[in-house]
Write a protein that holds these residues in place. Structure first.
Motif, PDB file in Angstrom:
ATOM      1  N   UNK A 345      -9.815  -6.797  -5.098  1.00 29.55           N
ATOM      2  CA  UNK A 345      -8.796  -5.745  -4.972  1.00 29.55           C
ATOM      3  C   UNK A 345      -9.215  -4.643  -4.011  1.00 29.55           C
ATOM      4  N   UNK A 346     -10.460  -4.636  -3.545  1.00 28.35           N
ATOM      5  CA  UNK A 346     -10.951  -3.523  -2.718  1.00 28.35           C
ATOM      6  C   UNK A 346     -10.132  -3.309  -1.446  1.00 28.35           C
ATOM      7  N   UNK A 347      -9.754  -4.374  -0.703  1.00 34.41           N
ATOM      8  CA  UNK A 347      -8.920  -4.111   0.486  1.00 34.41           C
ATOM      9  C   UNK A 347      -7.575  -3.485   0.142  1.00 34.41           C
ATOM     10  N   UNK A 348      -7.030  -3.818  -1.020  1.00 32.40           N
ATOM     11  CA  UNK A 348      -5.742  -3.267  -1.439  1.00 32.40           C
ATOM     12  C   UNK A 348      -5.883  -1.772  -1.721  1.00 32.40           C
ATOM     13  N   UNK A 349      -6.949  -1.403  -2.455  1.00 33.64           N
ATOM     14  CA  UNK A 349      -7.195   0.005  -2.763  1.00 33.64           C
ATOM     15  C   UNK A 349      -7.441   0.789  -1.480  1.00 33.64           C
ATOM     16  N   UNK A 350      -8.265   0.239  -0.606  1.00 34.32           N
ATOM     17  CA  UNK A 350      -8.589   0.939   0.639  1.00 34.32           C
ATOM     18  C   UNK A 350      -7.358   1.121   1.512  1.00 34.32           C
ATOM     19  N   UNK A 351      -6.501   0.102   1.579  1.00 31.67           N
ATOM     20  CA  UNK A 351      -5.303   0.216   2.411  1.00 31.67           C
ATOM     21  C   UNK A 351      -4.400   1.340   1.918  1.00 31.67           C
ATOM     22  N   UNK A 352      -4.281   1.494   0.601  1.00 32.75           N
ATOM     23  CA  UNK A 352      -3.447   2.565   0.051  1.00 32.75           C
ATOM     24  C   UNK A 352      -4.065   3.931   0.302  1.00 32.75           C
ATOM     25  N   UNK A 353      -5.400   4.007   0.190  1.00 31.38           N
ATOM     26  CA  UNK A 353      -6.073   5.281   0.454  1.00 31.38           C
ATOM     27  C   UNK A 353      -5.844   5.720   1.900  1.00 31.38           C
ATOM     28  N   UNK A 354      -5.864   4.750   2.813  1.00 27.35           N
ATOM     29  CA  UNK A 354      -5.570   5.056   4.216  1.00 27.35           C
ATOM     30  C   UNK A 354      -4.106   5.455   4.390  1.00 27.35           C
ATOM     31  N   UNK A 355      -3.218   4.749   3.737  1.00 30.80           N
ATOM     32  CA  UNK A 355      -1.785   4.993   3.886  1.00 30.80           C
ATOM     33  C   UNK A 355      -1.397   6.385   3.409  1.00 30.80           C
ATOM     34  N   UNK A 356      -2.009   6.829   2.316  1.00 30.66           N
ATOM     35  CA  UNK A 356      -1.642   8.147   1.776  1.00 30.66           C
ATOM     36  C   UNK A 356      -2.468   9.280   2.380  1.00 30.66           C
ATOM     37  N   UNK A 357      -3.418   8.939   3.277  1.00 23.71           N
ATOM     38  CA  UNK A 357      -4.188   9.972   3.940  1.00 23.71           C
ATOM     39  C   UNK A 357      -5.363  10.490   3.143  1.00 23.71           C
ATOM     40  N   UNK A 358      -5.725   9.841   2.062  1.00 19.79           N
ATOM     41  CA  UNK A 358      -6.873  10.275   1.265  1.00 19.79           C
ATOM     42  C   UNK A 358      -8.173  10.057   2.023  1.00 19.79           C
ATOM     43  N   UNK A 359      -8.193   9.061   2.894  1.00 19.31           N
ATOM     44  CA  UNK A 359      -9.335   8.794   3.766  1.00 19.31           C
ATOM     45  C   UNK A 359      -8.791   8.473   5.157  1.00 19.31           C
ATOM     46  N   UNK A 360      -9.681   8.427   6.146  1.00 17.33           N
ATOM     47  CA  UNK A 360      -9.280   8.052   7.498  1.00 17.33           C
ATOM     48  C   UNK A 360     -10.179   6.936   8.000  1.00 17.33           C
ATOM     49  N   UNK A 361      -9.759   6.299   9.108  1.00 15.77           N
ATOM     50  CA  UNK A 361     -10.492   5.153   9.642  1.00 15.77           C
ATOM     51  C   UNK A 361     -11.907   5.524  10.083  1.00 15.77           C
TER      52      UNK A 361
END
Length: 689
Positions: A345-361
């Motif tokens: 599930x890690x890629x799914x969690x990371x993709x959402x964190x990027x989408x909502x701006x909680x983290x950046x690339x």
């Protein structure tokens, strides 16, 4: 000059006329006599004979069912996966046989010699007070057309038969046997895709697989042929023709399914596990291309437990245990069972964190071996897989490639529990996907009330909540296809009995979960996992691919039992398929390695990609290097024991990881509301065609 004597033509003509007149008179007199006799019989006994004839006619026509043919099931290439063949029930009219003593022995002999029936049972039916006057006794069910023809040839051997006159006379006495049409469901490929196809319990009753989900579509409407004696003592006959069921065409690919089962079967034979599940999905449509959900059984004999249990185990089962064993064998692990998924599930969690701006690339995270939670003196320490070592400073691609729990826990903390729960809802965790199969599970996730900081941290790496295989692969398809979440489905077209298309089921876009840019980033991170991370064992030479491993510690923590998995796709830039393999408790001492799932995926993909005509995108000078498969897939059985790890540490026991919350819906019927109700869009409506 000689003269001829003329024949007395006129005299001869007169004689012939007299003879014809006499003959005509005799015929007329005979007809008059016959009519008179018939009139007399009709006047004195006509009612008796008429009712007798009509009663015999009703034996066949009164209330006779004309069975409807159940629709067929096809794969995407037109291969028949399930069909119905015409068969016949043998009906014995005891009353008719017993009317003539000379018919009893010839009829019994025919039933015994031609159809293999028990002589003693036939005599009992004809002599027993409860059945000797019966006009409808089913003595054998579902015989073939060949058997029916053999019996009819026995009854009526024909004029050119070499039988003696006595034999012909004996066979002419056979009576009271007729054949009632029926249909027998058959599965040409036996156990192939058994969990997905399902089977019928009777001609029009099914509750497993596609047979169960589409039972109303596949089932036709029986016709009726019946008659009755009206007030004028005539037979009124009515025939209502049957309406055959509709057929369904599925997205399954028989060849691909056989490739999947080949590798799963070999793994089960050489090593084994509590359960193995595999799904292959088209990420651009949500169509399921192959699905293998657990125990293998023959669809033509679904109550045979011998593929799963030994003879002694079967013999020792009581009725309740037998039912439980059958239900377990028939269950589709890919759709029904929920489990803690682990790091897939890690890629799914990371993709959402990027989408909502909680983290950046460009963010980096420091892994020091784990994270502590709670107040001083009552802390809980959740370890990374490499503890007591550490991954150090990592970019996002490193977090995925290394499957770093520490990095993911930090990402979840940046998201916060409310946003994390929103992510799970976005990807339909905790909710049925609406796949067109019965008994879909939903899994159980935390709520705002049950999720504390430890639960949030562990959820980031797939522990502390449950989901199903179909939920995980469908969410991952969305992550790597540009962010488009499709409803997963198997049936693509419904056809009438003539082959005409009644309905086309187009891909249904439910929502967009992430942007195409973030989707491309995640694909590159998962490609790094295959190139130099935990997913490298899955590599198929000649093809770029991405993947993510999963190693979930089962309850109770610390018991050494793990569910290991791998989810991957190929090629990286334009994924043609997504594969998800789950191995529940591999039969080895050290279970904590996703390598077993990777090996299965690698073997399947090495054949599946060429089979689907996916062109190699990493071939050098047109040459595709050979993929080195696991030893047991090359016929070397010595490697089937012990660990298959290559030195990559993938998991460590975390006894402080909390259990999933209790499932409040455990007692609910999973068959209810199996469809996800939504006004989704088709690809065309979304402008994606």
């Amino acid at each position: 000059m000689s003269t001829r004597r003329r024949r007395p033509v006129k005299k001869i003509n007169k004689n012939m006329k007299k003879k014809l007149a006499v003959l005509f008179s005799l015929v007329v007199l005979a007809l008059v006599g016959l009519v008179a006799r018939i009139t007399y019989i009709n006047a004195t006994s006509g009612s008796k004979y008429r009712k007798q004839v009509l009663s015999q006619a009703q034996q066949k026509y009164e209330n006779q069912t004309l069975p409807a043919k159940r629709g067929d099931i096809y794969d995407r290439n037109g291969n028949i996966l399930a069909t119905s063949n015409k068969v016949y029930n043998v009906i014995l009219d005891c009353l008719e046989v017993n009317k003539d003593e000379d018919s009893v022995e010839p009829t019994i002999k025919a039933l015994v010699e031609v159809l293999g029936l028990d002589e003693e049972e036939m005599r009992k039916l004809l002599n027993d007070d409860s059945t000797k006057s019966s006009q409808y006794q089913i003595v054998k069910k579902q015989i073939s057309m060949d058997d029916k023809k053999a019996f009819e040839s026995y009854e009526n051997p024909g004029d050119d038969s070499e039988l003696s006159a006595a034999q012909k006379k004996e066979r002419s006495k056979v009576t009271g046997v007729w054949f009632e049409e029926d249909y027998l469901r058959s599965y040409p490929f036996n156990e192939t895709a058994c969990d997905t196809i399902g089977f019928t319990l009777s001609r029009d009753v099914a509750d497993a697989g596609l047979e169960g989900y589409y039972n109303a579509t596949l089932t036709g409407v029986d016709g009726r042929q019946y008659g009755y004696i009206n007030n004028n003592s005539d037979v009124e006959q009515t025939i209502i023709e049957p309406t055959d069921g509709k057929s369904i065409e599925t997205s399954l690919d028989l060849g691909l399914q056989q490739i999947v089962e080949k590798y799963v079967n070999t793994f089960e034979e050489k090593m084994g596990a509590k359960n193995v599940g595999v799904i292959i999905e088209d990420p651009k449509t949500g169509e399921i291309l192959a699905m293998d959900g657990g125990d293998r059984y023959d669809l033509n004999n679904p109550r045979d437990l011998s593929n799963v249990y030994s003879e002694s185990e079967i013999a020792a089962m009581n009725d309740e245990e037998t039912v439980d064993a059958l239900n377990g064998m028939w269950s589709n692990f890919c759709v029904t069972d929920a489990y803690e998924p682990g790091s897939v599930v890690k890629p799914i969690v990371m993709s959402s964190a990027l989408e909502m701006g909680a983290i950046s690339e460009t963010d980096n995270f420091v892994c020091d071996g784990g994270q502590s939670f709670g107040a001083e003196g009552a802390t809980t320490f959740i370890k990374c897989a490499v503890w007591p070592d550490a991954h150090g400073t990592e970019a996002l691609s490193d977090v995925i490639a290394n499957s770093c729990n520490d990095g993911m826990m930090q990402i979840a903390a940046k998201m916060g529990k409310d946003n994390f729960l929103k992510t799970q809802s976005t990807f339909n965790f905790g909710t049925r996907t609406g796949i067109d199969l019965p008994n879909e599970g939903s899994g159980v996730i935390h709520t705002s009330e049950t999720m504390g900081e430890t639960e949030l941290a562990c959820s980031a790496f797939g522990q502390g909540y449950t989901l199903t295989m179909i939920q995980e692969i469908n969410a991952m398809c969305s992550v790597i296809n540009g962010g488009y979440y499709y409803q997963p489905h198997l049936v693509t077209r419904i056809k009438d009995s003539s082959g005409g298309i009644v309905k086309t089921i187009s891909p249904t876009l439910m929502k967009q979960t992430i942007s195409e840019k973030i989707s491309a980033d995640i694909r590159s991170y998962m490609a790094a996992s295959v190139d130099h991370g935990t997913s490298r064992t899955s590599k198929v030479q000649g093809y770029s691919s991405g993947g993510k491993t999963g190693t979930a510690e089962k309850l109770p923590r610390g018991n050494g039992k793990y569910l290991v998995s791998f989810i991957g796709f190929a090629p990286v830039d334009d994924p043609a398929l997504v594969i998800y393999v789950v191995v529940d408790e591999p039969n080895v001492e050290d279970q904590a390695s996703s390598t077993y799932a990777q090996y299965i995926a690698q073997g399947i993909l090495s054949e599946a990609l060429p089979y689907l005509n996916v062109q190699p995108d990493e071939a050098e000078d047109g040459e595709v290097p050979t993929t080195e498969l696991w030893d047991i897939f090359k016929g070397i059985s010595d490697s089937a024991t012990g660990s298959a790890t290559d030195g990559q540490k993938e998991a460590i026991s975390n006894e402080d990881v909390p259990s999933p919350p209790e499932d409040a819906s455990e007692d609910e019927d999973t068959e209810d509301n199996n469809d996800m109700q939504s006004d989704g869009l088709t690809n065309e409506e979304a402008g994606l065609e």
